[in-house]
Design an enzyme around this catalytic site. Structure first.
Site, mmCIF file in Angstrom:
data_model
loop_
_atom_site.group_PDB
_atom_site.id
_atom_site.type_symbol
_atom_site.label_atom_id
_atom_site.label_comp_id
_atom_site.label_asym_id
_atom_site.label_seq_id
_atom_site.Cartn_x
_atom_site.Cartn_y
_atom_site.Cartn_z
ATOM 1 N N LYS A 135 -58.894 89.184 3.290
ATOM 2 C CA LYS A 135 -58.671 90.425 2.549
ATOM 3 C C LYS A 135 -59.863 91.371 2.667
ATOM 4 O O LYS A 135 -59.685 92.605 2.677
ATOM 5 C CB LYS A 135 -58.351 90.113 1.087
ATOM 6 N N TYR B 277 -58.697 83.159 2.322
ATOM 7 C CA TYR B 277 -57.977 84.301 1.757
ATOM 8 C C TYR B 277 -58.937 85.445 1.475
ATOM 9 O O TYR B 277 -58.686 86.600 1.838
ATOM 10 C CB TYR B 277 -57.258 83.877 0.469
#
Length: 259
Positions: free
Chosen positions: A167, A163
């Site tokens: 990002k 994640y």
């Protein structure tokens, strides 16, 4: 022009991916309150339809719900074609669809890694590319990608390397597209939310525990954000009020990354 008038989005057309629930729903509602017509693009068609109906009835704007898998290039292009056919243009893109898998790096499977990267980064690129082509043809547009403070810092105590990496990729993709597309009068910026209290995360915050104490202990404001607290920045970035904002990262995190 009066400064408040610069925030108005009357007759603008905004696509919100992942707009059926949570942060996407809140951002779509804020854009509608500023006058924009809204396209809710989400993999969950029934929830997207319900959200579009609610926004249409409460904000008195035109809305459309589309079932879209943002990791599928054909789906994404069809979304763009359908919106242009119905509305004639795309003024605003809120590129928001995403997910997370909390797993230790040493235990994460390649399938898990790819699943997160494919949605959070590849999907953002595919949608930005397809919508960007339309905006290049139009000669204008505003794209707002949803990254995260997790693209700037490594979270603790949860393990979520895929994640965080995805990002961080969204942040650099945003900067790169801004560099390439400024000449076409297209703004590309990203918002980086911190810990937000959505319908999905609300039970965790209400239950509390060591992890929540850790999160809030590192947040100077001492509380999670609410989805509607992203409304102001999204309307700003979508509107003429942000005419000189380009390639920027706007952290909305209660001060977490200020430490």
């Amino acid at each position: 022009m009066n400064i408040l008038e610069q925030f108005r989005l009357d007759d603008k057309v905004a696509i919100v991916t992942g707009g059926a629930m949570g942060l996407g729903q809140a951002m779509a509602t804020a854009l509608a309150q500023a006058g924009a017509n809204i396209v809710i693009a989400d993999i969950r068609e029934d929830v997207a339809e319900a959200t579009a109906t609610t926004i249409r009835e409460t904000e008195q704007v035109k809305t459309t719900a589309l079932k879209v898998d943002v990791t599928n290039p054909e789906d994404v292009q069809k979304m763009v074609d359908d919106v242009v056919e119905e509305y004639g243009k795309i003024d605003i893109l809120i590129n928001n669809a995403g997910m997370t898998i909390n797993e230790k790096a040493e235990d994460m499977t390649y399938e898990q890694w790819n699943k997160v990267i494919n949605l959070n980064l590849n999907g953002v690129f595919l949608v930005a590319q397809a919508v960007g082509r339309q905006m290049i043809e139009q000669g204008y547009g505003s794209i707002v990608n949803t990254s995260s403070m997790s693209g700037i810092i490594a979270n603790k105590p949860q393990e979520q390397c895929s994640y965080n990496a995805s990002k961080a990729g969204v942040i650099m993709l945003t900067k790169s597209l801004a560099m390439e597309w400024s000449k076409y009068n297209i703004k590309v910026n990203t918002i980086a939310p911190g810990y937000m209290k959505t319908e999905l995360t609300k039970p965790f915050f209400e239950q509390g525990g060591a992890m929540i104490d850790d999160w809030m202990g590192f947040t100077p404001m001492g509380r999670p954000g609410l989805p509607e607290e992203l409304g102001g920045i999204v309307v700003y970035l979508a509107s003429d009020a942000s005419s000189f904002a380009q390639g920027s990262v706007f952290t909305i995190d209660g001060g977490y990354t200020a430490l």
